[in-house]
Write a protein that holds these residues in place. Structure first.
Motif, PDB file in Angstrom:
ATOM      1  N   ARG A  25       0.865  -1.175   0.000  1.00  0.00           N
ATOM      2  CA  ARG A  25       0.000   0.000   0.000  1.00  0.00           C
ATOM      3  C   ARG A  25       0.901   1.224   0.000  1.00  0.00           C
ATOM      4  O   ARG A  25       1.737   1.392   0.887  1.00  0.00           O
ATOM      5  CB  ARG A  25      -0.906   0.005   1.229  1.00  0.00           C
ATOM      6  CG  ARG A  25      -1.933   1.134   1.226  1.00  0.00           C
ATOM      7  CD  ARG A  25      -2.893   0.971   2.385  1.00  0.00           C
ATOM      8  NE  ARG A  25      -2.280   1.478   3.595  1.00  0.00           N
ATOM      9  CZ  ARG A  25      -2.795   2.451   4.344  1.00  0.00           C
ATOM     10  NH1 ARG A  25      -3.949   3.004   4.025  1.00  0.00           N
ATOM     11  NH2 ARG A  25      -2.180   2.854   5.432  1.00  0.00           N
ATOM     12  N   VAL A  27       1.576   5.102   0.488  1.00  0.00           N
ATOM     13  CA  VAL A  27       0.999   6.179   1.298  1.00  0.00           C
ATOM     14  C   VAL A  27       1.916   7.403   1.289  1.00  0.00           C
ATOM     15  O   VAL A  27       3.098   7.308   0.964  1.00  0.00           O
ATOM     16  CB  VAL A  27       0.760   5.721   2.763  1.00  0.00           C
ATOM     17  CG1 VAL A  27      -0.226   4.573   2.832  1.00  0.00           C
ATOM     18  CG2 VAL A  27       2.077   5.342   3.435  1.00  0.00           C
ATOM     19  N   GLY A  31       0.257   9.021   6.044  1.00  0.00           N
ATOM     20  CA  GLY A  31      -0.364   7.703   6.017  1.00  0.00           C
ATOM     21  C   GLY A  31      -1.587   7.622   5.121  1.00  0.00           C
ATOM     22  O   GLY A  31      -2.298   6.627   5.130  1.00  0.00           O
ATOM     23  N   PRO A  33      -3.461   6.960   1.718  1.00  0.00           N
ATOM     24  CA  PRO A  33      -3.193   6.178   0.506  1.00  0.00           C
ATOM     25  C   PRO A  33      -3.070   7.077  -0.723  1.00  0.00           C
ATOM     26  O   PRO A  33      -3.757   8.088  -0.831  1.00  0.00           O
ATOM     27  CB  PRO A  33      -4.419   5.281   0.376  1.00  0.00           C
ATOM     28  CG  PRO A  33      -5.047   5.267   1.715  1.00  0.00           C
ATOM     29  CD  PRO A  33      -4.722   6.580   2.351  1.00  0.00           C
ATOM     30  N   THR A  48      -1.594   1.776  -8.528  1.00  0.00           N
ATOM     31  CA  THR A  48      -2.275   1.679  -7.238  1.00  0.00           C
ATOM     32  C   THR A  48      -3.736   2.103  -7.367  1.00  0.00           C
ATOM     33  O   THR A  48      -4.075   2.999  -8.133  1.00  0.00           O
ATOM     34  CB  THR A  48      -1.583   2.548  -6.169  1.00  0.00           C
ATOM     35  OG1 THR A  48      -1.537   3.902  -6.611  1.00  0.00           O
ATOM     36  CG2 THR A  48      -0.184   2.051  -5.876  1.00  0.00           C
ATOM     37  N   ARG A  53      -3.348   0.507  -2.927  1.00  0.00           N
ATOM     38  CA  ARG A  53      -2.854  -0.876  -2.988  1.00  0.00           C
ATOM     39  C   ARG A  53      -2.473  -1.289  -4.409  1.00  0.00           C
ATOM     40  O   ARG A  53      -3.060  -0.841  -5.383  1.00  0.00           O
ATOM     41  CB  ARG A  53      -3.898  -1.831  -2.447  1.00  0.00           C
ATOM     42  CG  ARG A  53      -4.217  -1.560  -0.986  1.00  0.00           C
ATOM     43  CD  ARG A  53      -4.910  -2.735  -0.329  1.00  0.00           C
ATOM     44  NE  ARG A  53      -5.162  -2.456   1.055  1.00  0.00           N
ATOM     45  CZ  ARG A  53      -4.279  -2.571   2.033  1.00  0.00           C
ATOM     46  NH1 ARG A  53      -3.070  -2.994   1.766  1.00  0.00           N
ATOM     47  NH2 ARG A  53      -4.593  -2.275   3.275  1.00  0.00           N
ATOM     48  N   ASP A  95       2.940  -0.913   4.246  1.00  0.00           N
ATOM     49  CA  ASP A  95       2.836   0.475   3.821  1.00  0.00           C
ATOM     50  C   ASP A  95       4.192   0.965   3.325  1.00  0.00           C
ATOM     51  O   ASP A  95       5.207   0.808   4.005  1.00  0.00           O
ATOM     52  CB  ASP A  95       2.370   1.370   4.970  1.00  0.00           C
ATOM     53  CG  ASP A  95       0.885   1.212   5.261  1.00  0.00           C
ATOM     54  OD1 ASP A  95       0.200   0.457   4.541  1.00  0.00           O
ATOM     55  OD2 ASP A  95       0.405   1.860   6.209  1.00  0.00           O
ATOM     56  N   GLU A  97       5.962   4.394   2.148  1.00  0.00           N
ATOM     57  CA  GLU A  97       5.789   5.847   2.151  1.00  0.00           C
ATOM     58  C   GLU A  97       6.599   6.486   1.035  1.00  0.00           C
ATOM     59  O   GLU A  97       7.792   6.216   0.880  1.00  0.00           O
ATOM     60  CB  GLU A  97       6.242   6.429   3.489  1.00  0.00           C
ATOM     61  CG  GLU A  97       6.018   7.913   3.600  1.00  0.00           C
ATOM     62  CD  GLU A  97       6.475   8.478   4.927  1.00  0.00           C
ATOM     63  OE1 GLU A  97       7.071   9.568   4.922  1.00  0.00           O
ATOM     64  OE2 GLU A  97       6.240   7.821   5.965  1.00  0.00           O
TER      65      GLU A  97
END
Length: 106
Positions: A25, A27, A31, A33, A48, A53, A95, A97
Motif C-alpha cells: 500500500r 501512502v 499515512g 493512501p 495503485t 494498494r 505500507d 511511504e
C-alpha cells in the motif's frame, strides 16, 4: 517457485522458472493512501487503486514506484525503488511511504 523437469528423449536440461509476487500500500507522510502510482516490476506494470494498494507478479524481485500523474493524486511524489527477497510466494511489503517533491522555487 516453479520447477519443471522434463524427462523426454533429446531434452537434456532442467528449466527453473522462479516468479516473485508482491503487494503493498503506497501512502504519503501522513499515512494517506496514494492512488495512481505506477508499480513496475520487470516488464509488468500496474497502478495503485483508490486505497493505494497494488499487486504485481513477475520474474524480477525489483519494484519501482513512480508518480506518473503529477498533481492529480494530491501532489507530486519522488520515485522509490524496492527489492524483495522472496521467491514463489506473495510478499506483503506493507505500507510504503513516498516523499513529496519539494518545490525549489524554479
Amino acid at each position: 517457485m516453479t520447477l519443471t523437469c522434463v524427462a523426454c528423449y533429446g531434452v537434456g536440461y532442467t528449466e527453473f522458472n522462479s516468479e516473485f509476487g508482491a503487494s503493498g500500500r503506497v501512502v504519503d507522510d501522513a499515512g494517506t493512501p496514494i492512488e495512481g502510482i505506477e508499480a513496475r516490476c520487470g516488464d509488468i506494470v500496474t497502478t495503485t487503486n483508490a486505497d493505494g494498494r497494488f499487486y504485481v507478479r513477475s520474474k524480477s524481485p525489483y519494484i519501482v514506484l513512480t508518480d506518473v500523474d503529477g498533481e492529480a493524486n494530491g501532489g507530486e511524489f519522488l520515485e522509490k525503488s524496492l527489492t524483495f527477497n522472496d521467491s514463489g510466494t506473495n510478499v506483503d511489503l506493507g505500507d510504503i511511504e513516498l516523499e513529496r517533491k519539494v518545490d525549489d522555487g524554479e
